[in-house]
Design a protein around this motif. Sequence first.
Motif, PDB file in Angstrom:
ATOM      1  N   LYS A  78       0.806  -1.079  -0.282  1.00 16.15           N
ATOM      2  CA  LYS A  78       0.167   0.254   0.013  1.00 16.15           C
ATOM      3  C   LYS A  78       0.999   1.508  -0.038  1.00 16.15           C
ATOM      4  N   SER A  79       1.987   1.151   0.899  1.00 18.01           N
ATOM      5  CA  SER A  79       2.828   2.399   0.951  1.00 18.01           C
ATOM      6  C   SER A  79       3.501   2.671  -0.342  1.00 18.01           C
ATOM      7  N   SER A  80       4.238   1.693  -0.861  1.00 19.50           N
ATOM      8  CA  SER A  80       4.785   1.755  -2.031  1.00 19.50           C
ATOM      9  C   SER A  80       4.009   2.320  -3.293  1.00 19.50           C
ATOM     10  N   VAL A  81       2.749   1.720  -3.234  1.00 17.77           N
ATOM     11  CA  VAL A  81       1.914   2.128  -4.583  1.00 17.77           C
ATOM     12  C   VAL A  81       1.656   3.656  -4.106  1.00 17.77           C
ATOM     13  N   GLY A  82       0.860   4.047  -3.111  1.00 19.55           N
ATOM     14  CA  GLY A  82       0.550   5.363  -2.616  1.00 19.55           C
ATOM     15  C   GLY A  82       1.608   6.535  -2.904  1.00 19.55           C
ATOM     16  N   ILE A 130       8.749  11.435   3.677  1.00 21.89           N
ATOM     17  CA  ILE A 130       7.815  10.568   3.496  1.00 21.89           C
ATOM     18  C   ILE A 130       7.843   9.527   4.920  1.00 21.89           C
ATOM     19  N   ARG A 131       6.778   9.081   5.106  1.00 21.61           N
ATOM     20  CA  ARG A 131       6.912   8.023   6.430  1.00 21.61           C
ATOM     21  C   ARG A 131       6.220   6.887   6.071  1.00 21.61           C
ATOM     22  N   VAL A 132       6.439   5.811   5.926  1.00 23.25           N
ATOM     23  CA  VAL A 132       6.040   4.371   5.533  1.00 23.25           C
ATOM     24  C   VAL A 132       5.365   3.960   6.980  1.00 23.25           C
ATOM     25  N   SER A 133       4.140   3.825   7.274  1.00 25.28           N
ATOM     26  CA  SER A 133       3.555   3.400   8.275  1.00 25.28           C
ATOM     27  C   SER A 133       3.089   1.975   8.352  1.00 25.28           C
ATOM     28  N   LEU A 134       3.966   1.261   9.181  1.00 19.15           N
ATOM     29  CA  LEU A 134       3.896  -0.249   9.501  1.00 19.15           C
ATOM     30  C   LEU A 134       3.517  -0.574  10.553  1.00 19.15           C
ATOM     31  N   THR A 135       2.825  -1.663  10.960  1.00 19.74           N
ATOM     32  CA  THR A 135       2.604  -2.242  12.233  1.00 19.74           C
ATOM     33  C   THR A 135       3.876  -3.379  12.309  1.00 19.74           C
ATOM     34  N   ASP A 161      13.978   2.171   0.004  1.00 10.55           N
ATOM     35  CA  ASP A 161      13.865   1.507  -1.053  1.00 10.55           C
ATOM     36  C   ASP A 161      12.841   2.316  -2.180  1.00 10.55           C
ATOM     37  N   ILE A 162      11.772   2.873  -1.643  1.00 13.51           N
ATOM     38  CA  ILE A 162      10.974   3.534  -2.448  1.00 13.51           C
ATOM     39  C   ILE A 162      11.639   4.743  -3.512  1.00 13.51           C
TER      40      ILE A 162
END
Length: 350
Positions: A215-219, A232-237, A249-250
């Motif tokens: 989701k984060s990579s696509v968005g 950017i911040r990639v929000s992961l559990t 990597d993005i």
Amino acid sequence: MTIERKNTKKISVGNIYIGGNSDITVQSMTNTVTKDIKSTVNQILSLEHEGCDLIRCAVNDIEDAKAISEIKKRINIPFIADIQFDYKLALASSENGADAIRLNPGNIGANWKIREVLKSCAYKNIPIRVGVNSGSVKKDFLDKYNGVNASSICYSALEEIELLESNNFYNIAVSLKASDVVLTIESYKKFSNICNYPLHLGVTEAGPPSTGIIKSSVGIGALLSQGIGDTIRVSLTSDPLDEIKVGKDILKSLNLRKYGVNLISCPTCARTKINLINLVEQAEEKLDKINKDITVAIMGCAVNGPGEAREADFGIAAGEGNGLIFRKGQIIKKVSEEKLIEELIKEIEK
């Protein structure tokens, strides 16, 4: 190919610039209790080592705010205080050295409270990130724009911004996150066309790594590819370290930042006569320690070898129990399978 970025206002967060022609930064948020200084510092230092540019910490009480000054003595990256409702915590964070504050002005309450926060931030040159997401849109905008959509999110953010601007405060960054990827993309695109404040990108509540990374990579990737986004911040559990790895990597995949070796490898097929998966895993581990702006290709057969990967700086074209090591499409040597990675690393280190 170079992505042409939207021209946004440049602001400073500590010694880091966001917006304008500045590098797109990667940030994360600690999951420690902020007043637990030792645990918080240790986590921030590990995130710094992974490549984190800015760190955000939740400030839930006055002890958290007071801890900021001590935490900042022990870390090297800018500190962002995350405030929810209490203006006193924003003031205390400012007084204790926060480099930026994330808040929703509409949650602070009376205008005089907002003015107090803005006065303190202006005096110390502390930017404020206005954070609006799909779950915090005001009812007035939900009614006006028929629910949660790009318009209700954008104009909710603009109202918050206008509240700051009416008090002559313009040191602002903005985020407009949703857990729905398409809605996130639409919201940022719409806002980018009507306002030039720097944008903090993210898909909120993206979930565990198995789905959250996608989701984060696509968005985030879709927006960055259109020149939209400044941090950017990639929000992961998950462990915050995973957020930094994915964020880097993005950016690397879009040629927006350089982070060491770019490893490419082919998928396995019936032509593969070597344990390619194991080979790539070994290469990934070894290459992670090499800070060189190069591309390395690990190919499973002669078809995908020096020919298809000729643009790689170094590579392996695997055979049956052995492989060819090549550089810029030119074969250097033939090596047995068990020594392929070792010899590849030697050639790179030369």
